[in-house]
Design an enzyme around this catalytic site. Structure first.
Site, PDB file in Angstrom:
ATOM      1  N   THR A 170      -0.329 -17.766 -30.382  1.00 43.28           N
ATOM      2  CA  THR A 170      -1.309 -16.794 -29.901  1.00 43.28           C
ATOM      3  C   THR A 170      -0.731 -15.849 -28.861  1.00 43.28           C
ATOM      4  O   THR A 170      -0.922 -14.627 -28.922  1.00 43.28           O
ATOM      5  CB  THR A 170      -2.533 -17.525 -29.308  1.00 43.28           C
ATOM      6  OG1 THR A 170      -3.122 -18.353 -30.320  1.00 43.28           O
ATOM      7  CG2 THR A 170      -3.574 -16.529 -28.819  1.00 43.28           C
TER       8      THR A 170
ATOM      9  N   CYS B 141      -1.791   7.254  -3.987  1.00 39.84           N
ATOM     10  CA  CYS B 141      -2.776   6.183  -4.120  1.00 39.84           C
ATOM     11  C   CYS B 141      -3.320   6.163  -5.539  1.00 39.84           C
ATOM     12  O   CYS B 141      -4.010   7.101  -5.966  1.00 39.84           O
ATOM     13  CB  CYS B 141      -3.904   6.377  -3.110  1.00 39.84           C
ATOM     14  SG  CYS B 141      -5.186   5.124  -3.255  1.00 39.84           S
ATOM     15  N   GLY B 142      -3.012   5.113  -6.272  1.00 40.27           N
ATOM     16  CA  GLY B 142      -3.536   4.932  -7.616  1.00 40.27           C
ATOM     17  C   GLY B 142      -4.643   3.898  -7.632  1.00 40.27           C
ATOM     18  O   GLY B 142      -4.979   3.308  -6.601  1.00 40.27           O
TER      19      GLY B 142
ATOM     20  N   GLY C 242      -6.938  15.004 -12.379  1.00 34.41           N
ATOM     21  CA  GLY C 242      -6.437  13.984 -11.467  1.00 34.41           C
ATOM     22  C   GLY C 242      -5.249  14.504 -10.670  1.00 34.41           C
ATOM     23  O   GLY C 242      -4.330  15.097 -11.244  1.00 34.41           O
ATOM     24  N   PRO C 243      -5.251  14.316  -9.355  1.00 37.15           N
ATOM     25  CA  PRO C 243      -4.141  14.826  -8.543  1.00 37.15           C
ATOM     26  C   PRO C 243      -2.791  14.262  -8.943  1.00 37.15           C
ATOM     27  O   PRO C 243      -1.760  14.947  -8.844  1.00 37.15           O
ATOM     28  CB  PRO C 243      -4.521  14.422  -7.113  1.00 37.15           C
ATOM     29  CG  PRO C 243      -5.563  13.379  -7.253  1.00 37.15           C
ATOM     30  CD  PRO C 243      -6.271  13.662  -8.534  1.00 37.15           C
ATOM     31  N   ASP C 244      -2.769  13.020  -9.430  1.00 30.78           N
ATOM     32  CA  ASP C 244      -1.505  12.432  -9.857  1.00 30.78           C
ATOM     33  C   ASP C 244      -0.908  13.198 -11.039  1.00 30.78           C
ATOM     34  O   ASP C 244       0.312  13.332 -11.157  1.00 30.78           O
ATOM     35  CB  ASP C 244      -1.697  10.955 -10.228  1.00 30.78           C
ATOM     36  CG  ASP C 244      -2.796  10.741 -11.267  1.00 30.78           C
ATOM     37  OD1 ASP C 244      -3.765  11.521 -11.298  1.00 30.78           O
ATOM     38  OD2 ASP C 244      -2.686   9.762 -12.041  1.00 30.78           O
ATOM     39  N   ARG C 245      -1.768  13.751 -11.879  1.00 31.76           N
ATOM     40  CA  ARG C 245      -1.293  14.496 -13.043  1.00 31.76           C
ATOM     41  C   ARG C 245      -0.698  15.841 -12.617  1.00 31.76           C
ATOM     42  O   ARG C 245       0.305  16.295 -13.166  1.00 31.76           O
ATOM     43  CB  ARG C 245      -2.427  14.673 -14.046  1.00 31.76           C
ATOM     44  CG  ARG C 245      -3.074  13.336 -14.420  1.00 31.76           C
ATOM     45  CD  ARG C 245      -4.195  13.473 -15.400  1.00 31.76           C
ATOM     46  NE  ARG C 245      -3.668  13.596 -16.762  1.00 31.76           N
ATOM     47  CZ  ARG C 245      -4.462  13.686 -17.828  1.00 31.76           C
ATOM     48  NH1 ARG C 245      -5.777  13.677 -17.689  1.00 31.76           N
ATOM     49  NH2 ARG C 245      -3.934  13.783 -19.038  1.00 31.76           N
TER      50      ARG C 245
ATOM     51  N   ASN D  63      -2.270   0.339  -7.248  1.00 35.79           N
ATOM     52  CA  ASN D  63      -1.349   0.267  -6.110  1.00 35.79           C
ATOM     53  C   ASN D  63      -1.273   1.589  -5.365  1.00 35.79           C
ATOM     54  O   ASN D  63      -1.526   2.657  -5.938  1.00 35.79           O
ATOM     55  CB  ASN D  63       0.061  -0.110  -6.588  1.00 35.79           C
ATOM     56  CG  ASN D  63       0.134  -1.523  -7.130  1.00 35.79           C
ATOM     57  OD1 ASN D  63      -0.340  -2.452  -6.505  1.00 35.79           O
ATOM     58  ND2 ASN D  63       0.708  -1.673  -8.313  1.00 35.79           N
TER      59      ASN D  63
END
Length: 257
Positions: free
Chosen positions: A184, A7-8, A107-110, A11
């Protein structure tokens, strides 16, 4: 089967691992208001559609959004009769404990990316993850997470530019036809695309100088394949790195590793 959930901030990814590899991967927008029942209806429907309506016996969760963890736990307990392993909680052991400042909340994702990258490539790594934030995670020789760098994500930077400057439109991240923009939108796309390539190359070079050793760079996250087109800094680009890391951590904690 193992249900792996990442879970980020933007997403949430669900993947089914059958012991030999991932059989299916699905994504939904992260929303802390979503209930366990809603998760199950969505997930079960996809499992049936892909012919994967088989018993889920184990689950592991990594979440950078604390408020969603409760309902993901309820999903696993109520519908799959299993207690999920949650990365970052005391019951989830790491193969190589991190070496950072005392009291640092990683962070757990890391941690998951570090475990997955070390399993595939060994140590002395820099893992660059292009998510809501762009993170650089350093994995030591023995596999321990030893720190990193956090910078604003590509889409976050574009959104901030659009919101802070009234005359600038919202644009998508894409490879511009040339560095020199003649309108632009092209100017903004060039600035973000080439700016982030420069950011990645610059930070990687600084980390290598500071660590004073060769370090392999692993790219992951949705924009990694796009940006890898115009830089040689990446030794490998792996969109499934986080899910692989979850499978590695589950195997380690279940004694299968």
């Amino acid at each position: 089967m193992l249900l792996a959930i990442d879970c980020g901030n933007t997403n949430t990814t669900f993947a089914l691992h059958d012991g030999g590899g991932f059989a299916a991967t699905w994504r939904m927008a992260t929303d802390h208001r979503r209930t366990a029942d809603e998760y199950f209806v969505w997930l079960h429907t996809l499992m049936v559609l892909e012919g994967l309506d088989r018993p889920i016996t184990d689950a592991i969760v990594s979440s950078t959004v604390p408020r969603v963890v409760l309902n993901l736990r309820v999903l696993c307990n109520r519908y799959f009769a299993c207690r999920p392993l949650v990365v970052g909680k005391p019951e989830c052991r790491l193969p190589h404990p991190p070496r950072v400042d005392p009291g640092t909340n990683i962070g757990p994702d890391r941690l998951v990316n570090a475990a997955g990258a070390f399993d595939r490539h060994g140590g002395d790594l820099i893992v660059v993850d292009f998510g809501t934030a762009t993170t650089f995670d350093v994995v030591d020789t023995d596999g321990a997470y030893v720190g990193g760098v956090i910078s604003p994500g590509v889409n976050l930077s574009l959104e901030a530019l659009h919101m802070a400057a009234a005359a600038l439109p919202h644009v998508d991240v894409t490879r511009p036809a040339s560095v020199l923009g003649t309108n632009t939108v092209a100017c903004m796309q060039s600035g973000v695309y080439w700016g982030y390539i420069g950011l990645v190359e610059g930070i990687v070079a600084a980390l290598r100088r500071e660590r004073d050793r060769p370090m392999k760079v692993i790219g992951t996250g949705g924009l990694a394949p796009l940006l890898a087109q115009d830089t040689t800094v990446f030794g490998s680009v792996e969109e499934d790195l986080t899910m692989h890391g979850l499978a590695v951590l589950h195997a380690f904690n279940s004694g299968a590793a």
